[in-house]
Every structure is written in C-alpha cells, then in structure tokens.
Design an enzyme around this catalytic site. Structure first.
Site, mmCIF file in Angstrom:
data_model
loop_
_atom_site.group_PDB
_atom_site.id
_atom_site.type_symbol
_atom_site.label_atom_id
_atom_site.label_comp_id
_atom_site.label_asym_id
_atom_site.label_seq_id
_atom_site.Cartn_x
_atom_site.Cartn_y
_atom_site.Cartn_z
ATOM 1 N NE ARG A 59 -3.433 -17.959 -2.620
ATOM 2 C CZ ARG A 59 -4.074 -16.790 -2.622
ATOM 3 N NH1 ARG A 59 -5.369 -16.751 -2.518
ATOM 4 N NH2 ARG A 59 -3.422 -15.661 -2.759
ATOM 5 C CB CYS A 70 -8.091 -13.807 -3.628
ATOM 6 S SG CYS A 70 -7.402 -14.755 -2.279
ATOM 7 C CG ASP A 74 -4.617 -8.061 2.067
ATOM 8 O OD1 ASP A 74 -5.501 -7.999 1.196
ATOM 9 O OD2 ASP A 74 -3.415 -8.254 1.794
ATOM 10 N NE ARG A 83 -6.226 -9.137 -7.041
ATOM 11 C CZ ARG A 83 -5.665 -9.783 -6.018
ATOM 12 N NH1 ARG A 83 -6.171 -10.924 -5.598
ATOM 13 N NH2 ARG A 83 -4.588 -9.302 -5.429
ATOM 14 C CE LYS A 123 -0.521 -13.684 0.820
ATOM 15 N NZ LYS A 123 -0.620 -13.160 -0.544
ATOM 16 C CG ASN A 124 1.196 -9.549 0.621
ATOM 17 O OD1 ASN A 124 1.018 -10.669 0.145
ATOM 18 N ND2 ASN A 124 0.208 -8.740 0.946
HETATM 19 C C1 UD1 Z 1 -1.050 -6.582 -3.069
HETATM 20 C C2 UD1 Z 1 -1.073 -7.634 -2.012
HETATM 21 C C3 UD1 Z 1 -2.507 -7.955 -1.616
HETATM 22 C C4 UD1 Z 1 -3.239 -6.684 -1.207
HETATM 23 C C5 UD1 Z 1 -3.117 -5.608 -2.278
HETATM 24 C C6 UD1 Z 1 -3.695 -4.267 -1.851
HETATM 25 C C7 UD1 Z 1 0.924 -8.883 -2.542
HETATM 26 C C8 UD1 Z 1 1.499 -10.160 -2.984
HETATM 27 N N1 UD1 Z 1 -0.429 -8.824 -2.526
HETATM 28 O O1 UD1 Z 1 -1.738 -7.117 -4.199
HETATM 29 O O2 UD1 Z 1 -2.475 -8.864 -0.517
HETATM 30 O O3 UD1 Z 1 -4.614 -6.972 -1.027
HETATM 31 O O4 UD1 Z 1 -1.727 -5.398 -2.596
HETATM 32 O O5 UD1 Z 1 -3.088 -3.844 -0.684
HETATM 33 O O6 UD1 Z 1 1.622 -7.973 -2.162
HETATM 34 N N2 UD1 Z 1 -5.030 -2.641 -10.240
HETATM 35 C C9 UD1 Z 1 -5.360 -2.313 -11.528
HETATM 36 N N3 UD1 Z 1 -4.413 -2.469 -12.512
HETATM 37 C C10 UD1 Z 1 -3.176 -2.950 -12.233
HETATM 38 C C11 UD1 Z 1 -2.833 -3.282 -10.895
HETATM 39 C C12 UD1 Z 1 -3.805 -3.113 -9.924
HETATM 40 O O7 UD1 Z 1 -6.478 -1.884 -11.810
HETATM 41 O O8 UD1 Z 1 -2.357 -3.079 -13.158
HETATM 42 C C13 UD1 Z 1 -6.051 -2.530 -9.179
HETATM 43 C C14 UD1 Z 1 -6.442 -3.909 -8.645
HETATM 44 O O9 UD1 Z 1 -7.407 -4.510 -9.443
HETATM 45 C C15 UD1 Z 1 -6.927 -3.585 -7.276
HETATM 46 C C16 UD1 Z 1 -6.037 -2.418 -6.864
HETATM 47 O O10 UD1 Z 1 -5.513 -1.874 -8.075
HETATM 48 O O11 UD1 Z 1 -8.259 -3.157 -7.323
HETATM 49 C C17 UD1 Z 1 -4.925 -2.829 -5.927
HETATM 50 O O12 UD1 Z 1 -4.045 -3.671 -6.572
HETATM 51 P P1 UD1 Z 1 -2.510 -3.777 -6.162
HETATM 52 O O13 UD1 Z 1 -2.109 -2.707 -5.213
HETATM 53 O O14 UD1 Z 1 -1.752 -3.925 -7.423
HETATM 54 O O15 UD1 Z 1 -2.520 -5.147 -5.387
HETATM 55 P P2 UD1 Z 1 -1.622 -6.418 -5.621
HETATM 56 O O16 UD1 Z 1 -0.216 -5.990 -5.840
HETATM 57 O O17 UD1 Z 1 -2.264 -7.325 -6.589
#
Ligand code: UD1
Length: 417
Positions: A398, A116, A306, A121, A22-23
C-alpha cells in the site's frame, strides 16, 4: 509475493532514490475530479493505494493511464457521484474524493472508509466542514448521502484538530464553491502545499497552503496541469531507520531533507550523523544506537506519527531505554506484539511505548499488522540474527514501491517468496 525471507545482520550501504509521496499523490488524484482536460502527474509511486484511487476515478467515468511513474488523467464532469462500498473500504483516502465530487456535481454518496486499523478514525471533521459549506447529509443503509444542489458556499471553518485529510477535502470543496472559504487551524503537512500548488496551476485561487490558515476563493472552472509529486518523506524516514538499525551508511537521493527534519533530529540524538544538501541526505550510523529520551509524535512540522514505528524498531537494539509517545492515533503501537517475537523489549501503556534496548534481536516469523508497523518489522528482521519471515505484505504494498528490491541493492539479504 507472499512473504519476505530476510537473513539479518548486514549493514546497509549505498544509494537509494525516494519515490513520490503516497500522501501527496492520493489527494492529487482526487482533485482531478474538479478539473477539465488532460493532467499529467509525474513521479507517482506504483502502490496498491494509488491503484485503489485510480479505480475510484474510473468508477466515476474518468479515464486514466499510467506509464512508468507518470499518470495521465483526462478529467471531465463525472458520470457518477457514488463510490461503492467495496472501493471505499480499500483505503482511508477514499474519503478524500468526497469534497471534490460534491463540489463538482452537487452530490456525493460514500460509506465509511477503510485503511490501517490504528484505532478509531472518524470522519466527523470532514462532515461538519462540508455541512458548513452548505451540504446536507443523510444516512441510508450505511451509506452517507451528501447534497448541495445549489452548490457549496464558502465560509470560515475552524478545525478542532488540524486533520490532514479534512484540510485537503475542504480545499477541494472550496475550490469550486461560490465565495471565499477560510480554513483556520489547517494541517500544515508538505503534501497539502503540493495539492494547493497543483490546483493553483489548474486555475484555482488559493493562498496559504502549507500554513495554518488557507484561503480559497472559489472559481467557476478549473482546467488541467502537469505536476511533479513531492518526494515521500516517510519512505525516506524508513530507509534512514533501516540504516540506523543496521549501523549502515546510505545516501537518500531525490528528497527534500527539510521535510523530515524532525526525524533527522531524533536519529542524530541516537548517534547518527546526517548531512543534507538540497535534494540529498547522507546518514551514517554508529554500530549501536543510543536510546533517545523522549520522542513525541506531533502534527507537522513535529515528528510524524507515520515514522514512529520504524524509529521504535531501530531503537529496540539501542543502548538504554527510549520512550515514544504517540499523539495522533490510539493504536499506533499495535505492531509491537509482533516485534516482541524478535526479542524486542517494548512495553506499551496506552499511547506511550517504552523500549528497553536489547543487545541483539533474534530471527522470527511475523506478520505485518499495518503499513508502518509492517515496515518496522522488516527493519527488525534486517537487524536480527538468523532467518526471519515477514508475511501479510499487502500492507507494505500500500505504501512502498520496490522496498525489498531497494533493500537488496543496499546490501540486505532479502528474498521474496
Ligand atoms: C493522513 C495521512 C496518514 C497520517 C495522518 C496523520 C494521507 C493519505 N494519510 O491521514 O498517513 O498518519 O495524516 O499525519 O495523507 N480525526 C478525527 N475526525 C476526522 C478526521 C480525523 O477524529 O474527521 C482524527 C483521526 O482519527 C486521527 C487524527 O484525527 O486520530 C489524524 O487524522 P488525519 O490528520 O485526518 O489523518 P488522515 O488524513 O486520515
């Protein structure tokens, strides 16, 4: 499908083939906004998040079709640069269209993404990186309006945190920017390498995908390519946790075992035997797991956040007390209230969960609270004595294709209602 009815207590056994990640497929779909011509993505899972991404593509005037696990996408200059609030709210990954749309059209309008509820986030890392590449952003009525009318310009970007989505967004933005973009402290998840491998096939000049320094030399045009999505390491971890929880013995087919080494290590510590070859992993679990002292979720190649909920659920009947600390999301353990309905003894202190293993779980009625928490509840139901009902399955759809069908094939007594 409204609910799953699960009569627990059966050991899982047999083979299961893991779907495409998925990711990976989500950013790959986003990246087709940058391309020209017909791309084919093989090994795509049929998930509501994937359909949500395809809906966004369609809203941009880009045609697609799906046949089995192949998605064909006919890329061209998008007709639109706005994503509606309704589509943005369908999933967190909608934000990953931002870099591609902005880079391709010089404009993009989005709103805060859904996904989620694992705590706050924010998308501040995405936004500040795009600003560094020359985008100007303003807010109006809850909409975020980005402009880079003269195009994005490559620069050096140091990420405060190696965000997966932000790394992917910057790679896509940099692919058509002028000059060189360098990302320091980039996320190293395998899905990022999958994205850069695909973009390189399409003509991008990128090195270091999957390492902490990614160098993107912007090109004027990207064409199209055929690509096979890598296997879903979290789906693999889910079946491993289910086997571990039920004292089962299963073979995972079509996997890259190196991608889930950290999960295998924890399961080995709990008493499972795991043998891996190139694209297969066999897990054989004892009748009762041992507790593990400390699992800490980390960015890749650490233990993935995850996979935390499913492993926690398996450890809820282990011999002894396990501790799982979460380092990525504030509310990863939100599902444990539902888990306690099964008689699991879990105490949550902020981002730390202490799991006091009980002899057995008993059947319960519960509702999925989020994608991975939902998978954890299904695992609890597979081990519990009696008939459990798991509801709110929209979360499961999802991220898991054919979960109940596969569990049934592995010997679970599970019915969709
Ligand atoms: C991706 C994965 C998700 C996984 C996560 C962490 C996909 C589609 N989803 O989510 O399944 O759980 O990586 O391995 O690939 N953060 C900020 N500011 C930002 C961006 C992130 O503070 O601009 C924080 C988030 O709130 C969170 C952490 O950083 O606490 C990790 O986020 P991130 O690595 O960006 O995860 P996703 O890309 O959303």
């Amino acid at each position: 499908m409204q609910n799953l009815i699960i009569r627990g207590g059966r050991r899982l056994g047999g083979d299961v083939s893991i779907h495409g990640a998925k990711n990976s497929v989500l950013p790959l779909i986003c990246s087709t906004v940058l391309l020209n011509g017909k791309s084919i993505l093989h090994n795509c899972p049929a998930l509501t998040d994937v359909y949500a991404a395809l809906d966004i593509l369609e809203s941009l005037g880009i045609e697609w079709s799906m046949s089995g696990s192949d998605i064909e996408i006919i890329s061209k200059h998008p007709e639109n640069f706005e994503i509606s609030e309704e589509l943005m709210l369908k999933m967190r990954s909608s934000v990953m269209f931002l870099g591609a749309i902005l880079s391709r059209t010089g404009r993009a309008v989005i709103s805060a993404p859904g996904g989620c509820r694992l705590g706050p986030r924010p998308i501040d890392i995405h936004i500040s990186a795009l600003k560094k590449l020359g985008a100007v952003m303003r807010e109006s009525g809850g909409r975020l309006i980005f402009e880079a009318l003269n195009g994005l310009v490559g620069t050096e970007i140091v990420l405060d945190f190696p965000s997966v989505g932000a790394t992917e967004n910057i790679i896509m933005a940099g692919a058509l920017a002028s000059g060189v973009t360098v990302i320091y402290n980039a996320a190293r998840e395998p899905e990022i390498k999958d994205l850069t491998d695909f973009l390189i096939k399409c003509g991008a000049d990128i090195s270091g995908g999957g390492t902490d320094t990614v160098v993107i030399r912007g090109v004027n045009r990207l064409d199209c390519a055929e690509h096979t999505v890598i296997p879903d390491r979290i789906e693999a971890a889910t079946y491993m946790a289910a086997a571990a929880a039920t004292g089962g013995n299963i073979t995972l087919k079509s996997v890259i075992p190196n991608h889930f080494n950290a999960v295998s290590e924890v399961l080995r510590e709990s008493g499972c035997e795991i043998n891996c070859s190139d694209n297969e992993a066999i897990i054989s679990a004892p009748s009762r797991l041992d507790a593990v002292k400390a699992v800490k979720t980390r960015v890749y190649p650490g233990f993935p956040t995850d996979a935390g909920p499913m492993i926690l659920s398996a450890l809820s009947t282990a011999r002894g007390t396990s501790v799982i600390s979460e380092s990525i999301f504030e509310n990863r353990f939100g599902f444990t209230d539902e888990l306690s309905r099964f008689g699991a003894r879990v105490m949550v202190f902020g981002k730390v969960a202490v799991v006091d293993g009980v002899n057995s779980l008993s059947a319960a009625q519960c509702n999925c609270t989020d994608l991975r928490g939902g998978a954890a509840l299904i695992i609890a139901a597979l081990t519990a004595n009696g008939e459990s009902t798991v509801g709110n399955l929209c979360h499961i759809m999802r991220g898991y294709q054919d979960l109940s069908k596969n569990l049934r094939m592995l010997g679970a007594d599970i019915t969709e209602m």
